[in-house]
Design a protein around this motif. Structure first.
Motif, PDB file in Angstrom:
ATOM      1  N   PRO A 158       0.811  -1.229   0.000  1.00  0.00           N
ATOM      2  CA  PRO A 158       0.000   0.000   0.000  1.00  0.00           C
ATOM      3  C   PRO A 158       0.840   1.272   0.000  1.00  0.00           C
ATOM      4  O   PRO A 158       0.500   2.250  -0.664  1.00  0.00           O
ATOM      5  N   LEU A 159       1.931   1.261   0.756  1.00  0.00           N
ATOM      6  CA  LEU A 159       2.796   2.434   0.805  1.00  0.00           C
ATOM      7  C   LEU A 159       3.577   2.577  -0.494  1.00  0.00           C
ATOM      8  O   LEU A 159       3.760   3.684  -1.012  1.00  0.00           O
ATOM      9  N   LEU A 160       4.006   1.456  -1.030  1.00  0.00           N
ATOM     10  CA  LEU A 160       4.766   1.462  -2.277  1.00  0.00           C
ATOM     11  C   LEU A 160       3.926   2.009  -3.427  1.00  0.00           C
ATOM     12  O   LEU A 160       4.403   2.797  -4.255  1.00  0.00           O
ATOM     13  N   SER A 161       2.648   1.614  -3.477  1.00  0.00           N
ATOM     14  CA  SER A 161       1.774   2.037  -4.576  1.00  0.00           C
ATOM     15  C   SER A 161       1.430   3.520  -4.507  1.00  0.00           C
ATOM     16  O   SER A 161       1.010   4.109  -5.504  1.00  0.00           O
ATOM     17  N   ARG A 162       1.600   4.137  -3.329  1.00  0.00           N
ATOM     18  CA  ARG A 162       1.283   5.553  -3.158  1.00  0.00           C
ATOM     19  C   ARG A 162       2.520   6.436  -3.239  1.00  0.00           C
ATOM     20  O   ARG A 162       2.442   7.641  -2.956  1.00  0.00           O
ATOM     21  N   SER A 163       3.644   5.840  -3.609  1.00  0.00           N
ATOM     22  CA  SER A 163       4.905   6.578  -3.617  1.00  0.00           C
ATOM     23  C   SER A 163       5.600   6.444  -4.971  1.00  0.00           C
ATOM     24  O   SER A 163       5.413   5.468  -5.696  1.00  0.00           O
ATOM     25  N   LEU A 164       6.410   7.420  -5.254  1.00  0.00           N
ATOM     26  CA  LEU A 164       7.250   7.390  -6.444  1.00  0.00           C
ATOM     27  C   LEU A 164       8.613   6.836  -6.037  1.00  0.00           C
ATOM     28  O   LEU A 164       9.269   7.377  -5.140  1.00  0.00           O
ATOM     29  N   VAL A 165       9.030   5.734  -6.658  1.00  0.00           N
ATOM     30  CA  VAL A 165      10.314   5.110  -6.332  1.00  0.00           C
ATOM     31  C   VAL A 165      11.389   5.665  -7.261  1.00  0.00           C
ATOM     32  O   VAL A 165      11.261   5.563  -8.491  1.00  0.00           O
ATOM     33  N   LEU A 166      12.406   6.261  -6.685  1.00  0.00           N
ATOM     34  CA  LEU A 166      13.517   6.822  -7.448  1.00  0.00           C
ATOM     35  C   LEU A 166      14.804   6.112  -7.052  1.00  0.00           C
ATOM     36  O   LEU A 166      15.097   5.969  -5.865  1.00  0.00           O
ATOM     37  N   THR A 167      15.565   5.666  -8.042  1.00  0.00           N
ATOM     38  CA  THR A 167      16.794   4.906  -7.795  1.00  0.00           C
ATOM     39  C   THR A 167      18.016   5.809  -7.918  1.00  0.00           C
ATOM     40  O   THR A 167      18.222   6.453  -8.947  1.00  0.00           O
ATOM     41  N   LEU A 168      18.804   5.847  -6.854  1.00  0.00           N
ATOM     42  CA  LEU A 168      20.046   6.624  -6.858  1.00  0.00           C
ATOM     43  C   LEU A 168      21.214   5.708  -7.194  1.00  0.00           C
ATOM     44  O   LEU A 168      21.235   4.541  -6.783  1.00  0.00           O
ATOM     45  N   GLU A 169      22.173   6.237  -7.931  1.00  0.00           N
ATOM     46  CA  GLU A 169      23.346   5.467  -8.344  1.00  0.00           C
ATOM     47  C   GLU A 169      24.559   5.863  -7.505  1.00  0.00           C
ATOM     48  O   GLU A 169      24.634   7.005  -7.016  1.00  0.00           O
ATOM     49  N   PRO A 170      25.518   4.933  -7.318  1.00  0.00           N
ATOM     50  CA  PRO A 170      26.763   5.314  -6.639  1.00  0.00           C
ATOM     51  C   PRO A 170      27.436   6.456  -7.382  1.00  0.00           C
ATOM     52  O   PRO A 170      27.360   6.538  -8.619  1.00  0.00           O
ATOM     53  N   LEU A 171      28.074   7.353  -6.661  1.00  0.00           N
ATOM     54  CA  LEU A 171      28.773   8.462  -7.297  1.00  0.00           C
ATOM     55  C   LEU A 171      30.021   7.942  -8.001  1.00  0.00           C
ATOM     56  O   LEU A 171      30.708   7.051  -7.489  1.00  0.00           O
ATOM     57  N   ASP A 172      30.307   8.481  -9.184  1.00  0.00           N
ATOM     58  CA  ASP A 172      31.508   8.043  -9.890  1.00  0.00           C
ATOM     59  C   ASP A 172      32.705   8.859  -9.425  1.00  0.00           C
ATOM     60  O   ASP A 172      32.579   9.806  -8.630  1.00  0.00           O
TER      61      ASP A 172
END
Length: 447
Positions: A158-172
């Motif tokens: 329920p929480l996942l469906s109400r949220s925008l999931v954004l993926t962060l990458e390791p810094l180069d």
């Protein structure tokens, strides 16, 4: 239990704040990395620009030190909302409800929204996560949750469906090097008190492994050591970094020869059953910030190429380790990588699997294929029986022992043997099984 970045004494400018806190970016211009998330028109960029239509709850998924807390505080600043932080390590349902009640009051009395940042949300129980739902659904808070684990596994649906999931990458390394330069000269940072040799810079980059917090912590420790022992204006050398962080420099270049040399030595040590050498090279890769997924992939390949049926459970361990690394992240993932490395190193070895598939593919590529025997062809379409397809097929489950004497290979390959089991480990048993099957099928594999 809770803290606001805007409370006196709690912000990045407080005396004695760690370098990583003091150097936390305050504007988008200061932010390094995560360009894919802050491009023009992206949901996060619109949220950071104060677009009210973009005020959605967000789950930031990524490794440590990639900017999750920074982005959360930026959202609060951009939108003029209160910023409240909870740590899932220490907060319970009671604390969550207290924050939500306070947010409702702020909204009702002062028309001021609240950004609720929850660090390590994957550590919240289902009950704790469920307690957030009313606040998210009713807009009492803008939830920004940070996690190092895949939210598909660690956040309730329920929480996942109400949220925008954004993926962060390791810094180069380019991003991290920019942070070093900024921290060395900025007044909030080291303010020009030290210089940095190129060897020391490269070691800091290796140790960081894409983690800005780890980088700045090591830089601060190294600078403190140099100023204390040699005074302001001195240069941080490689040896200073080693002493400051209590680790030796790892001679390893992730993009150069050492990358290939070390992974080659790792593979050959596992193949050679030298568990101590394998662990040594594994440690070198981990300390150098090698992508743990790369190591896990190599272990899965090793499990089939060099162990195979001599220990069928080796592949299960390698796959489990790869999945665990994906879910745990580092540094905890090092345990599963070591687990799999030890298992594969100590397993009996066999290359019969790769030899078998190589030989089969070689025949196919050279045109040695033949036609599928008529009794094995598809007999489910109209007219198939009239062509003789499947008419003489013997169903193995109708035969005592479950093996029906009939030919399966095409005629040109009827005598071909691809899989040749060794007598190593569990594969010796499979050699016996194969011999029994050969006898049931017929010495030449035909009825």
């Amino acid at each position: 239990m809770t803290a606001s970045l805007f409370d006196v004494g709690a912000g990045p400018d407080r005396p004695g704040a760690p370098l990583a806190v003091r150097m936390r970016p305050r504007t988008l211009d200061d932010l390094v990395g995560q360009r894919h998330l802050i491009s023009e028109g992206s949901p996060l960029r619109r949220l950071l620009d104060g677009d009210p239509s973009a005020a959605v709850s967000v789950i930031l998924w990524g490794p440590p030190g990639t900017g999750k807390t920074t982005l959360a505080s930026m959202v609060s600043t951009a939108t003029g909302r209160r910023f409240v932080e909870l740590s899932a390590v220490t907060a319970g349902v009671k604390e969550v409800r207290e924050v939500i009640d306070a947010a409702r009051n702020q909204l009702a009395l002062h028309d001021r929204g609240t950004v609720l940042f929850i660090d390590e949300v994957h550590r919240f129980s289902k009950t704790q996560q469920d307690a957030l739902l009313p606040a998210v659904e009713n807009g009492w808070v803008t939830l920004i949750a940070a996690t190092t684990e895949n939210p598909s596994f660690s956040v309730v649906s329920p929480l996942l469906s109400r949220s925008l999931v954004l993926t962060l990458e390791p810094l180069d390394d380019t991003d991290l090097s920019q942070l070093i330069d900024r921290a060395c000269v900025d007044g909030r940072g080291l303010d020009g008190t030290v210089d940095l040799s190129e060897e020391a810079r490269q070691q800091l980059l290796r140790m960081a492994g894409g983690d800005a917090r780890r980088l700045l912590t090591a830089l601060e420790a190294s600078a403190g050591l140099v100023v204390t022992t040699r005074g302001r204006g001195a240069t941080i050398e490689l040896s200073d970094v080693e002493v400051a962080v209590q680790t030796a420099a790892v001679r390893y270049d992730r993009d150069g020869d050492q990358h290939y040399d070390v992974i080659s030595a790792f593979i050959k040590s596992v193949r050679g059953s030298d568990v101590d050498a394998a662990l040594h090279y594994l440690a070198r890769m981990i300390e150098a910030g090698e992508d743990p997924r790369f190591i896990a992939r190599r272990l899965m390949i090793l499990a089939s190429e060099d162990v195979g049926m001599a220990d069928p459970s080796a592949l299960q361990t390698a796959v489990a380790a790869a999945q665990a690394v994906q879910m745990l992240g580092m540094p905890e993932g090092r345990l599963t990588l070591a687990h799999a490395t030890i298992h594969l190193s100590l397993s009996p070895k066999s290359n019969a699997v790769i030899t078998a598939i190589d030989a089969a593919q070689s025949d196919v590529r050279s045109g040695r294929i033949g036609t599928v025997p008529p009794h094995l062809r598809d007999a489910h379409y109209p007219g198939a029986r009239s062509l003789g397809h499947g008419t003489t097929y013997r169903y193995p489950h109708d035969v005592p022992g479950g093996i029906a004497a009939q030919q399966h290979l095409p005629d040109p390959l009827v005598d071909r043997r691809y899989y040749e089991p060794t007598d190593h480990g569990a594969e010796a048993r499979w050699a016996e099984v194969l011999d029994r099957i050969d006898k049931a099928l017929g010495a030449d594999g035909s009825a």
